[in-house]
Design a protein around this motif. Structure first.
Motif, PDB file in Angstrom:
ATOM      1  N   LEU A  64      25.237  45.039   6.191  1.00  0.00           N
ATOM      2  CA  LEU A  64      23.924  44.498   5.835  1.00  0.00           C
ATOM      3  C   LEU A  64      23.349  43.679   6.988  1.00  0.00           C
ATOM      4  O   LEU A  64      22.141  43.725   7.246  1.00  0.00           O
ATOM      5  N   LEU A  65      24.206  42.948   7.683  1.00  0.00           N
ATOM      6  CA  LEU A  65      23.752  42.220   8.879  1.00  0.00           C
ATOM      7  C   LEU A  65      23.260  43.200   9.944  1.00  0.00           C
ATOM      8  O   LEU A  65      22.280  42.930  10.642  1.00  0.00           O
ATOM      9  N   GLY A  66      23.945  44.336  10.066  1.00  0.00           N
ATOM     10  CA  GLY A  66      23.498  45.373  10.999  1.00  0.00           C
ATOM     11  C   GLY A  66      22.124  45.907  10.638  1.00  0.00           C
ATOM     12  O   GLY A  66      21.266  46.100  11.507  1.00  0.00           O
ATOM     13  N   ILE A  67      21.888  46.154   9.354  1.00  0.00           N
ATOM     14  CA  ILE A  67      20.574  46.613   8.895  1.00  0.00           C
ATOM     15  C   ILE A  67      19.508  45.585   9.260  1.00  0.00           C
ATOM     16  O   ILE A  67      18.430  45.922   9.759  1.00  0.00           O
ATOM     17  N   LEU A  68      19.814  44.314   9.008  1.00  0.00           N
ATOM     18  CA  LEU A  68      18.875  43.234   9.323  1.00  0.00           C
ATOM     19  C   LEU A  68      18.575  43.168  10.821  1.00  0.00           C
ATOM     20  O   LEU A  68      17.411  43.066  11.233  1.00  0.00           O
ATOM     21  N   PHE A  69      19.605  43.255  11.632  1.00  0.00           N
ATOM     22  CA  PHE A  69      19.465  43.215  13.091  1.00  0.00           C
ATOM     23  C   PHE A  69      18.560  44.347  13.581  1.00  0.00           C
ATOM     24  O   PHE A  69      17.639  44.130  14.375  1.00  0.00           O
ATOM     25  N   TRP A  88      16.374  46.048  11.823  1.00  0.00           N
ATOM     26  CA  TRP A  88      15.024  45.816  11.304  1.00  0.00           C
ATOM     27  C   TRP A  88      14.275  44.848  12.217  1.00  0.00           C
ATOM     28  O   TRP A  88      13.112  45.080  12.566  1.00  0.00           O
ATOM     29  N   LEU A  89      14.939  43.768  12.617  1.00  0.00           N
ATOM     30  CA  LEU A  89      14.295  42.790  13.498  1.00  0.00           C
ATOM     31  C   LEU A  89      13.907  43.405  14.844  1.00  0.00           C
ATOM     32  O   LEU A  89      12.857  43.092  15.398  1.00  0.00           O
ATOM     33  N   LEU A  90      14.763  44.282  15.355  1.00  0.00           N
ATOM     34  CA  LEU A  90      14.526  44.868  16.677  1.00  0.00           C
ATOM     35  C   LEU A  90      13.512  46.007  16.671  1.00  0.00           C
ATOM     36  O   LEU A  90      12.686  46.109  17.575  1.00  0.00           O
ATOM     37  N   HIS A  91      13.609  46.888  15.671  1.00  0.00           N
ATOM     38  CA  HIS A  91      12.892  48.161  15.785  1.00  0.00           C
ATOM     39  C   HIS A  91      12.127  48.604  14.541  1.00  0.00           C
ATOM     40  O   HIS A  91      11.787  49.779  14.422  1.00  0.00           O
ATOM     41  N   ALA A  92      11.847  47.714  13.629  1.00  0.00           N
ATOM     42  CA  ALA A  92      11.169  48.115  12.384  1.00  0.00           C
ATOM     43  C   ALA A  92       9.846  48.815  12.651  1.00  0.00           C
ATOM     44  O   ALA A  92       9.499  49.776  11.960  1.00  0.00           O
ATOM     45  N   GLU A  93       9.125  48.369  13.650  1.00  0.00           N
ATOM     46  CA  GLU A  93       7.779  48.902  13.884  1.00  0.00           C
ATOM     47  C   GLU A  93       7.780  50.337  14.399  1.00  0.00           C
ATOM     48  O   GLU A  93       6.727  50.952  14.506  1.00  0.00           O
ATOM     49  N   TYR A  94       8.947  50.893  14.691  1.00  0.00           N
ATOM     50  CA  TYR A  94       9.018  52.270  15.178  1.00  0.00           C
ATOM     51  C   TYR A  94       9.108  53.300  14.059  1.00  0.00           C
ATOM     52  O   TYR A  94       9.139  54.496  14.333  1.00  0.00           O
ATOM     53  N   THR A  95       9.198  52.855  12.830  1.00  0.00           N
ATOM     54  CA  THR A  95       9.376  53.813  11.740  1.00  0.00           C
ATOM     55  C   THR A  95       8.422  53.555  10.581  1.00  0.00           C
ATOM     56  O   THR A  95       7.955  52.444  10.376  1.00  0.00           O
ATOM     57  N   THR A  96       8.177  54.628   9.870  1.00  0.00           N
ATOM     58  CA  THR A  96       7.554  54.552   8.548  1.00  0.00           C
ATOM     59  C   THR A  96       8.706  54.666   7.552  1.00  0.00           C
ATOM     60  O   THR A  96       9.845  54.933   7.946  1.00  0.00           O
TER      61      THR A  96
END
Length: 194
Positions: free
Chosen positions: A65-70, A72-80
């Motif tokens: 879950l920490l990996g998912i969060l990390f 998301w913080l780094l690259h969320a804007e690259y995906t829909t």
């Protein structure tokens, strides 16, 4: 100033992956969904993918879950939402198939770590496409970690914490899958009519 990617489109993908993995753990569905080589050989082929979403214990889940969060913080804007789940499913299936075909020593595998390595590598390559120096650093850092694991082996402390063998092969396969995913998108973009 750094802004969190709180747009609904960026949140739903990672949140739904976290919720799915948590529900599977909460209801103890691992025995029915874990990657289990013997069960797969008996026809339960869904385990090639479903085992990516199950975990050996709550500590294992929390690390992922920490990996998912990390990520998301780094690259969320690259995906829909659609692209996020296409990436997750591709990387989960790729990792599971690679384990099945090339890591015959792995009988049971659980966890998101393989596909998370793929998401990080894919995101780093997206950074590089956008000429962000951090992409190079992240890409090199992930590959240095993966290569070190292949040479030195897995962390015994992490193995004790998650009460399972750390499948460093999955990290390698996931990272390779991240590169393959980036190439697929690049190929798709060049073949797409203008």
């Amino acid at each position: 100033m750094f802004e969190l990617p709180t747009n609904k489109e960026y949140l739903i993908g990672p949140a739904s992956l976290a919720i799915l993995s948590t529900i599977l753990m909460l209801f103890g569905l691992g025995p029915h969904l874990d990657f289990d080589r013997n069960a797969i050989a008996d026809g339960e082929i869904w385990r090639i993918l479903s085992g990516q979403f199950t975990h050996s214990n709550w500590y294992h889940l929390m690390l992922n879950l920490l990996g998912i969060l990390f990520i998301w913080l780094l690259h969320a804007e690259y995906t829909t939402l659609r692209k996020y789940w296409l990436n997750v499913l591709f990387l989960g299936l790729f990792t599971g198939l690679m384990i099945l075909l090339f890591s015959l020593n792995i009988v049971v595998y659980t966890g998101l770590s393989g596909l998370l390595h793929g998401l990080i590598v894919w995101g780093a390559l997206e950074d590089i496409k956008r000429k962000l120096t951090t992409g190079y650093l992240l890409f090199i850092g992930v590959w240095a970690k993966v290569c070190w694991e292949q040479y030195a082996g897995a962390s015994t402390d992490v193995a004790k914490l998650i009460d399972s063998r750390v499948a460093i092969e999955a990290h390698l396969f996931g990272a390779v899958g991240g590169v393959v995913l980036a190439v697929i998108y690049l190929f798709y973009k060049t073949k797409k009519p203008a």
